[in-house]
Design an enzyme around this catalytic site. Sequence first.
Site, PDB file in Angstrom:
ATOM      1  N   GLU A  86      -4.964  -3.521  -2.142  1.00 34.83           N
ATOM      2  CA  GLU A  86      -6.246  -3.484  -1.716  1.00 34.83           C
ATOM      3  C   GLU A  86      -6.599  -2.396  -1.259  1.00 34.83           C
ATOM      4  O   GLU A  86      -7.727  -2.137  -1.219  1.00 34.83           O
ATOM      5  CB  GLU A  86      -7.337  -4.870  -1.866  1.00 34.83           C
ATOM      6  CG  GLU A  86      -7.365  -5.215  -0.293  1.00 34.83           C
ATOM      7  CD  GLU A  86      -5.693  -5.912   0.175  1.00 34.83           C
ATOM      8  OE1 GLU A  86      -4.316  -5.617  -0.680  1.00 34.83           O
ATOM      9  OE2 GLU A  86      -5.671  -7.338   1.080  1.00 34.83           O
ATOM     10  N   PHE A 105       0.930  -1.335  -0.001  1.00 38.18           N
ATOM     11  CA  PHE A 105       0.327   0.181   0.227  1.00 38.18           C
ATOM     12  C   PHE A 105       0.997   1.106  -0.123  1.00 38.18           C
ATOM     13  O   PHE A 105       0.402   2.657  -0.689  1.00 38.18           O
ATOM     14  CB  PHE A 105      -0.969  -0.074   1.428  1.00 38.18           C
ATOM     15  CG  PHE A 105      -0.363   0.538   2.763  1.00 38.18           C
ATOM     16  CD1 PHE A 105       0.062   1.504   3.102  1.00 38.18           C
ATOM     17  CD2 PHE A 105       0.196  -0.127   3.481  1.00 38.18           C
ATOM     18  CE1 PHE A 105       0.860   2.168   3.597  1.00 38.18           C
ATOM     19  CE2 PHE A 105       0.736  -0.484   4.451  1.00 38.18           C
ATOM     20  CZ  PHE A 105       0.850   0.915   4.916  1.00 38.18           C
ATOM     21  N   CYS A 146       9.707   2.269   3.486  1.00 42.11           N
ATOM     22  CA  CYS A 146      10.484   1.369   4.006  1.00 42.11           C
ATOM     23  C   CYS A 146      12.189   1.431   4.498  1.00 42.11           C
ATOM     24  O   CYS A 146      12.672   0.210   4.488  1.00 42.11           O
ATOM     25  CB  CYS A 146      10.262   0.408   2.757  1.00 42.11           C
ATOM     26  SG  CYS A 146      11.017   1.147   1.303  1.00 42.11           S
ATOM     27  N   LYS A 149      -0.700  -6.723  -9.529  1.00 41.27           N
ATOM     28  CA  LYS A 149      -1.946  -6.417  -8.483  1.00 41.27           C
ATOM     29  C   LYS A 149      -1.682  -6.189  -6.863  1.00 41.27           C
ATOM     30  O   LYS A 149      -0.611  -6.130  -6.383  1.00 41.27           O
ATOM     31  CB  LYS A 149      -2.236  -8.820  -7.502  1.00 41.27           C
ATOM     32  CG  LYS A 149      -3.220  -9.246  -6.693  1.00 41.27           C
ATOM     33  CD  LYS A 149      -3.656  -8.617  -6.287  1.00 41.27           C
ATOM     34  CE  LYS A 149      -3.081  -8.631  -4.457  1.00 41.27           C
ATOM     35  NZ  LYS A 149      -3.035  -7.551  -3.614  1.00 41.27           N
ATOM     36  N   GLU A 185       9.218  -4.373  13.047  1.00 42.90           N
ATOM     37  CA  GLU A 185       8.749  -3.711  11.907  1.00 42.90           C
ATOM     38  C   GLU A 185       7.203  -2.467  12.605  1.00 42.90           C
ATOM     39  O   GLU A 185       6.210  -3.331  13.196  1.00 42.90           O
ATOM     40  CB  GLU A 185       8.944  -3.864  11.171  1.00 42.90           C
ATOM     41  CG  GLU A 185       8.427  -2.410  10.051  1.00 42.90           C
ATOM     42  CD  GLU A 185       8.465  -3.096   8.042  1.00 42.90           C
ATOM     43  OE1 GLU A 185       7.283  -4.178   8.121  1.00 42.90           O
ATOM     44  OE2 GLU A 185       9.076  -2.163   7.638  1.00 42.90           O
TER      45      GLU A 185
END
Length: 499
Positions: free
Chosen positions: A176, A149, A281, A173, A383
């Site tokens: 979502e 995302f 990240c 893909k 994380e």
Amino acid sequence: MRKLWHFIDGEQVAGTSGRYGVVYDPMTGEAQAKAPLASAGETRAAIANAAAAFPGWAAENPQKRARVMFRFKALVEENMQPLAEMLSREHGKVIADSIGDIQRGLEVIEFACGIPHLQKGEFTEGAGPGIDMYSMRQPLGVCAGITPFNFPAMIPMWMFGIAIACGNTFVCKPSEKDPSVPLRLAELMLEAGAPKGVLNVVVGDKESVDTILTDPHVEAVSFVGASTTAEYIYATAAANGKRVQAMGGAKNHMIIMPDADLDQVCDALVGSAYGSAGERCMAISVAVPVGQTTGDALIEKLAPRVEALKVGLSTDAEADYGPMVTGEHLAKVRACVDNGVEEGADLVVDGRGFTLQGYEKGFFMGGCLFDHVTPEMSIYTDEIFGPVLSVVRADDFEAALRLPSEHQYGNGVSIFTRDGDAAREFASRVQVGMVGINVPIPVPLAYHTFGGWKRSAFGDTNQHGAEGVKFYTKIKTVTSRWPEADMRSGADFTIPTMK
Ligand code: NAD
């Protein structure tokens, strides 16, 4: 409520699985759209469409493929502002950061414009009598990208930009949680001249991912997301005979040497730890001052900067960062901070209670700063992916070097110092894939490659740059001999050698 779609064979296609995910407006906390979650059948249909488009696209000459990339770049630039607004509305990052997200993706498209040169093979004339040898890099077929995302523009472009330029067709893909920008990018790719089916986007969850990982038409899988997912994607795709590169999570350290300029360090830390609400990240999430004096001075300068951070609407040009992506993620980050307090770390700045007036249900969180974090604490080992910075004090250079080197993650790391010798030693010895020297977010540019070490990446090929071209092509080597008409060869039963 507004329903989103898939993009298959150059068309917006309504979902038929009957399953939907929710796309939130992170500023208000309300649902803004329903994202169709593709069934296995819908995903297979998209893959079959990409497979049908492959032979035609692979047969185009590389300069034609490059021209599509040039046009795509121009179209994305023309649409920069609406794309950035669309991105911020679903992700929550501020508009300037969304522009950065798109721009960093476009840099990979710029790189891919050079594909006629990048995809060239090698040639050896006269490898033996009448013998020439050459290699070519051919596309693989259908490649797939499963994306997170947090960079809904950049990461799909990292992948499909190079894959498509190399002559592959692609099924993306996206997450979502914020799929609108990847869907729009696919429309722009079609407008740029990529034939229908060259770039399909399937919105979905595990069901469509598992279909991608097992469908025999898919030759290669690129993934970026959490490490647990990356490990699963790597193992499953590899077991199904696919090429796979799977990038995972991170815990990026910044080592602060006693000679570092602390004002520069604080500027770098607030931007890299709290920018985009820490949902990057390559965010610095651990600061390692070397020596107690450096640690005390750092906290004294940094705490007021963290307290003064302006958390605001994504559309507020003055805001340092906006809301987090979902309420679920916000709750997870708050729980991580609760754990840190329970484990005995010193919460110097506590942003858990922050709310934005008029937007009380939005997914906002103030900046948090921990001091005296130790390597056993979960806020250090795991994380967090939120606006939380942990300070772990180290007694000396060797102790500081061991921390990122021994951590389970090895994505990025940075050292701030005026000492060239220490910096050089650090860059050489640290067990991390991407290193910054007085640079807080050392994200390599498109013509270098991006990739971490240890649990930050599974598979052995980095994203983009020359490694991207390598990942999305297979090499074929041809040995040709054109003997003179009157030369008789006769059978030779030993292994051929060329003296
Ligand atoms: P995520 O792993 O939850 O999701 C990533 C993708 O995988 C999404 O498309 C999602 O639909 C799919 N997915 C999720 N769970 C799955 C499952 N069980 N089986 C199959 N597919 C699944 O990650 P996220 O929350 O979207 O993104 C944040 C994470 O991504 C962080 O850990 C961050 O560090 C990482 N990240 C890494 C890099 C890098 O280059 N190393 C870059 C950006 C983000």
